[in-house]
Write an enzyme that holds these catalytic residues in place. Structure first.
Site, PDB file in Angstrom:
ATOM      1  N   ASP A  85       4.131  -9.399   6.223  1.00  0.00           N
ATOM      2  CA  ASP A  85       3.045  -8.759   6.969  1.00  0.00           C
ATOM      3  C   ASP A  85       2.307  -9.799   7.810  1.00  0.00           C
ATOM      4  OD1 ASP A  85       3.750  -6.469   5.673  1.00  0.00           O
ATOM      5  OD2 ASP A  85       1.840  -6.124   4.668  1.00  0.00           O
ATOM      6  N   ASP A 140       2.299  -2.544  -0.859  1.00  0.00           N
ATOM      7  CA  ASP A 140       2.724  -2.438   0.524  1.00  0.00           C
ATOM      8  C   ASP A 140       3.167  -1.008   0.826  1.00  0.00           C
ATOM      9  OD1 ASP A 140       3.331  -3.692   3.008  1.00  0.00           O
ATOM     10  OD2 ASP A 140       5.442  -3.451   2.518  1.00  0.00           O
ATOM     11  N   THR A 179       0.820  -0.323   7.609  1.00  0.00           N
ATOM     12  CA  THR A 179       1.652   0.829   7.252  1.00  0.00           C
ATOM     13  C   THR A 179       0.871   1.843   6.423  1.00  0.00           C
ATOM     14  OG1 THR A 179       2.526  -0.380   5.344  1.00  0.00           O
ATOM     15  CG2 THR A 179       3.804  -0.450   7.354  1.00  0.00           C
ATOM     16  N   THR A 180       0.072   1.354   5.476  1.00  0.00           N
ATOM     17  CA  THR A 180      -0.717   2.285   4.672  1.00  0.00           C
ATOM     18  C   THR A 180      -1.710   3.018   5.559  1.00  0.00           C
ATOM     19  OG1 THR A 180      -0.571   0.642   2.926  1.00  0.00           O
ATOM     20  CG2 THR A 180      -2.053   2.481   2.549  1.00  0.00           C
TER      21      THR A 180
HETATM   22  P1  ADP Z   1      -2.157  -1.616   5.552  1.00  0.00           P
HETATM   23  O1  ADP Z   1      -0.817  -1.331   4.965  1.00  0.00           O
HETATM   24  O2  ADP Z   1      -2.671  -0.475   6.344  1.00  0.00           O
HETATM   25  O3  ADP Z   1      -2.233  -2.909   6.261  1.00  0.00           O
HETATM   26  P2  ADP Z   1      -3.869  -2.865   3.598  1.00  0.00           P
HETATM   27  O4  ADP Z   1      -3.895  -2.584   2.141  1.00  0.00           O
HETATM   28  O5  ADP Z   1      -3.326  -4.154   4.060  1.00  0.00           O
HETATM   29  O6  ADP Z   1      -3.133  -1.660   4.292  1.00  0.00           O
HETATM   30  O7  ADP Z   1      -5.372  -2.705   4.094  1.00  0.00           O
HETATM   31  C1  ADP Z   1      -5.712  -2.865   5.433  1.00  0.00           C
HETATM   32  C2  ADP Z   1      -7.192  -2.570   5.621  1.00  0.00           C
HETATM   33  O8  ADP Z   1      -7.981  -3.471   4.866  1.00  0.00           O
HETATM   34  C3  ADP Z   1      -7.594  -2.771   7.067  1.00  0.00           C
HETATM   35  O9  ADP Z   1      -8.410  -1.715   7.485  1.00  0.00           O
HETATM   36  C4  ADP Z   1      -8.336  -4.080   7.037  1.00  0.00           C
HETATM   37  O10 ADP Z   1      -9.292  -4.192   8.067  1.00  0.00           O
HETATM   38  C5  ADP Z   1      -8.988  -4.031   5.688  1.00  0.00           C
HETATM   39  N1  ADP Z   1      -9.354  -5.368   5.214  1.00  0.00           N
HETATM   40  C6  ADP Z   1      -8.582  -6.447   5.068  1.00  0.00           C
HETATM   41  N2  ADP Z   1      -9.295  -7.510   4.627  1.00  0.00           N
HETATM   42  C7  ADP Z   1     -10.561  -7.086   4.472  1.00  0.00           C
HETATM   43  C8  ADP Z   1     -11.786  -7.700   4.022  1.00  0.00           C
HETATM   44  N3  ADP Z   1     -11.821  -8.973   3.651  1.00  0.00           N
HETATM   45  N4  ADP Z   1     -12.888  -6.933   3.987  1.00  0.00           N
HETATM   46  C9  ADP Z   1     -12.856  -5.646   4.354  1.00  0.00           C
HETATM   47  N5  ADP Z   1     -11.739  -5.012   4.776  1.00  0.00           N
HETATM   48  C10 ADP Z   1     -10.614  -5.715   4.847  1.00  0.00           C
HETATM   49 MG    MG Z   2      -2.071  -4.816   5.560  1.00  0.00          MG
END
Ligand code: ADP
Ligand code: MG
Length: 554
Positions: A386, A61, A94-95
C-alpha cells in the site's frame, strides 16, 4: 398460442425482476461493505480468514479480505471489483472505496423507497461524483519528488493501523527510498521493487538493498562466494546433458564402453562450461538444474553459479543487470551478459541469499522484510505494498490531500451547496451522495470508539469555518489539523474511490432484472442492515454464497 406464456428460459435458470432485483443487489452490495467496515482507519480491527484447506490470513487490508472471502454473488462481485480497481490503480484506499459504494447503495435505497426513479438517482450520483472530483482540486496540496518529509508521511499514513505500525518510521523511509531509486524517465515500475520476506528478527531489522536478492545458495561450496565486477549470465534452461527423447536403453557390454560413455558426457558438460568461460561469465543463474560435473568445472573456472532460480527472480536479474536470458549455453555470446558490481552470498537470519548489487541497467531494489512470524511478515508486506502504491502515485501525480476524513467532510459540504443549484429530484440524489461520503469520518470515529455524531458535528463546523484540513484524530478523538499532523493521502486515492464506487453503485441501481443460469443466492430484504458487521450469522443469512467462506472465518 394466444395466452400461452412463451417460455424462453431453461428450467434451471432463476429470474428476479423489478424491485426485487434492485433490492437483492443493494443488499448484496451493502453486505460486502459491512464486512470490511470495521477494518477502516488507524483503529480498525483485523480479520482472520481461514480457507477450506485451513490456511490462515490475518489482515486489515480491504482488497485482500474481499478477494480471499470466496464471495459468490454477482452484485457483491461488482463491489469487490471496486476494491480491485482501487488496488491496481492506486494501491490503497480499497476499504474506503467499498465502504463508500455500500453507503451510496444504502442511501439510494432510501430514495427508491420514496418512489424516486433509479435513473434519477443514477443521474444525480453521476453529477455529484463529477462535482466532487472537481472540488478536490481546490483543496489539493502540491508535492514534489524531493519533498521527502511529505512522501514519508504519505507512506506512514498508508501503513497506519496495519501490522507495520511499530516500525512505521523506518519502513516509510525505506519505501520512499525504494520508489525513488526505481523511478526513471519512463515512470515508476513497482515491479522493480521486490520484497524478500525473512522470518526471524524484528521488523526494525528490515533493510533496503539496491539490487536483486535470490533466496538460494551457490550450487557448490567450491565456488567463490563473492565476485566483484561480475559479468552475469541468465540461462533459461539447464546445465545438464540432454536426456534422450525416447527411452533408450544403453546396453553396455564391457567396462571400457561404460567409461567411454561417461567420458563423453563429461566432455559435453565441460564444453558447456567452456562456452561460459569463453564469453567471460563470472556469475551464472540457471532456471533448471546444474549437473554435478558441470558444477565441478564451473567451480574450477571460478564461476559462481546458482540453480533453480525462480522465474520472477531471473527476470529481475535480467532486467537489472541488462542480461538477456538464453535457453542454451550453445547460443551465448558476450552481448547476452549483464553486469553487476558485486554478486555475493550473504546470510540473513540463518538463511543464505545471493545479493546482486551495483547493477548496471534498470534500477532495481529489494526490501528485506524481517519479522517474528510468517503471518506478521505477510501483513507487513501488504502494508508495504500500500505504501509503495501511494508514494508512487504521489510522485506521478504531485497532488495530495489531508486525511482523517477531512476530504470527505469538505466534499460533503461542497456538494450540499451544489445540490441547491441542481433542483428537481436529482437534488435529493446529490444530497444523498453528500451524506454518503460522510460514512468515512463516521466510520473512523466509530472504529475508534468515539461518538460519531459529536465527531461529525465538530468536523463540519471546522470545515465551515474554512479549516479544510480538519480531520479526526482517531487516538484522542479531537478534531485536529491533519496537515500539521502529517496525515496525507494522494488525491488519486480519493478521486479513484469516488469514481469506482459511483460507477458500481450506478450500475447496480440500473439493473431491474437478474437472470441467472443456475441457482442464485438471494439476499433477503432486511438482513443486511442490522447484522453484526462481518459476523458469521449476518453474512451467512444475507448471502448464500458467502456462508461457506465467512462461516469459518471468525
Ligand atoms: P483503506 O483500505 O481505505 O486505505 P485504511 O484502513 O487504510 O483503509 O484507512 C484509511 C483511512 O484512515 C483514511 O481515511 C485515512 O485518512 C485514515 N487515516 C490514516 N491515518 C490516520 C491518522 N493518523 N489519523 C486519522 N485518520 C487516519
Ligand atoms: Mg489504507
Amino acid at each position: 398460442m394466444g395466452n400461452q406464456p412463451l417460455i424462453v428460459l431453461s428450467d434451471d435458470s432463476q429470474r428476479t425482476s423489478g424491485k426485487d432485483a434492485q433490492s437483492m443487489n443493494i443488499q448484496a452490495g451493502k453486505a460486502v461493505s459491512e464486512a470490511v467496515r470495521t477494518t477502516l482507519g488507524p483503529k480498525g480491527m483485523d480479520k482472520m480468514l481461514v480457507d477450506s484447506s485451513g490456511s490462515v490470513i490475518v489482515t486489515n487490508d480491504g482488497v485482500t479480505l474481499l478477494t480471499e472471502m470466496e464471495i459468490d454473488h454477482p452484485a457483491a462481485d461488482m463491489i469487490v471489483d471496486v476494491a480491485e480497481t482501487q488496488e491496481s490503480e492506486v494501491g490503497d484506499g480499497t476499504t474506503s472505496a467499498v465502504v463508500v459504494a455500500g453507503e451510496l447503495l444504502k442511501r439510494a435505497e432510501e430514495l427508491l423507497d420514496q418512489d424516486i426513479h433509479a435513473t434519477t438517482v443514477a443521474q444525480g450520483y453521476r453529477q455529484a461524483a463529477q462535482k466532487a472530483t472537481e472540488a478536490l482540486d481546490d483543496v489539493a496540496i502540491d508535492v514534489d519528488v524531493d519533498d521527502t518529509e511529505i512522501l514519508e508521511q504519505i507512506a506512514a499514513t498508508a501503513m497506519t493501523g496495519k501490522g507495520a505500525e511499530n516500525a512505521r518510521d523506518l519502513l516509510s523511509g525505506l519505501v520512499v527510498d525504494a520508489v525513488r531509486t526505481v523511478a526513471d524517465e519512463d515512470g515508476i515500475d513497482a515491479e522493480n521493487i521486490s520484497v524478500e520476506k525473512v522470518v526471524g528478527g524484528a521488523i526494525e531489522n528490515s533493510e533496503l538493498v539496491e539490487g536483486v536478492l535470490v533466496n538460494k545458495d551457490r550450487v557448490s561450496d567450491n565456488m567463490p562466494y563473492f565476485v566483484e565486477d561480475a559479468n552475469v549470465a541468465v540461462i533459461d534452461g539447464a546445465l545438464e546433458v540432454k536426456e534422450t527423447e525416447i527411452d533408450a536403453e544403453v546396453n553396455v557390454t564391457d567396462p571400457d564402453q561404460l567409461q567411454q560413455f561417461i567420458e563423453q558426457e563429461e566432455a559435453q558438460l565441460e564444453e558447456m562450461v567452456d562456452e561460459l568461460v569463453d564469453v567471460g561469465a563470472d556469475a551464472v543463474f540457471v532456471d533448471k538444474g546444474i549437473d554435478d560435473m558441470a558444477q565441478h568445472y564451473l567451480a574450477d573456472a571460478g564461476i559462481l553459479a546458482v540453480r533453480r532460480v525462480k522465474d520472477s527472480d531471473a527476470q529481475q536479474i535480467a532486467r537489472s543487470t541488462g542480461a538477456t536470458p538464453v535457453t542454451s549455453v550453445d547460443d551465448i555470446t558476450e552481448d547476452h551478459l549483464g553486469f553487476a558490481g558485486s554478486v555475493a552470498q550473504k546470510e540473513i537470519a540463518g538463511d543464505e541469499h545471493i545479493f546482486i548489487e551495483d547493477v548496471e541497467d534498470a534500477k532495481s531494489v529489494t526490501l528485506i522484510l524481517r519479522g517474528g512470524t510468517e503471518h506478521v511478515i505477510d501483513e507487513v508486506d501488504r502494508a508495504i505494498e500500500d505504501a509503495i502504491g501511494v508514494v508512487r502515485t504521489t510522485i506521478v501525480d504531485g497532488k495530495v490531500l489531508a486525511g482523517g476524513g477531512a476530504p470527505e467532510i469538505q466534499l460533503s459540504l461542497a456538494l450540499r451547496d451544489y445540490a441547491d443549484s441542481v433542483g428537481g429530484r436529482e437534488q435529493l440524489a446529490v444530497e444523498a451522495f453528500a451524506d454518503a461520503l460522510e460514512v468515512i469520518p463516521r466510520t473512523l470515529a466509530e472504529n475508534a470508539g468515539l461518538d460519531p455524531i459529536d465527531s461529525l458535528v465538530e468536523l463540519r463546523s471546522e470545515h465551515d469555518a474554512g479549516e479544510t484540513g480538519a480531520g479526526l484524530d482517531a487516538y484522542t478523538g479531537d478534531t485536529i489539523d491533519m496537515e500539521a499532523e502529517g496525515v496525507y493521502e494522494p488525491q488519486r486515492v480519493k478521486t479513484q474511490a469516488i469514481d469506482s464506487a459511483t460507477e458500481a453503485a450506478v450500475m447496480l441501481l440500473r439493473i431491474d432484472d437478474v437472470i441467472a443460469a443456475g441457482d442464485l443466492a438471494v439476499a433477503d430484504d432486511d438482513e443486511g442492515d442490522d447484522m453484526p458487521a462481518g459476523g458469521p450469522g449476518g453474512m451467512g443469512g444475507g448471502m448464500g454464497g458467502m456462508g461457506g467462506g465467512m462461516g469459518g472465518m471468525m
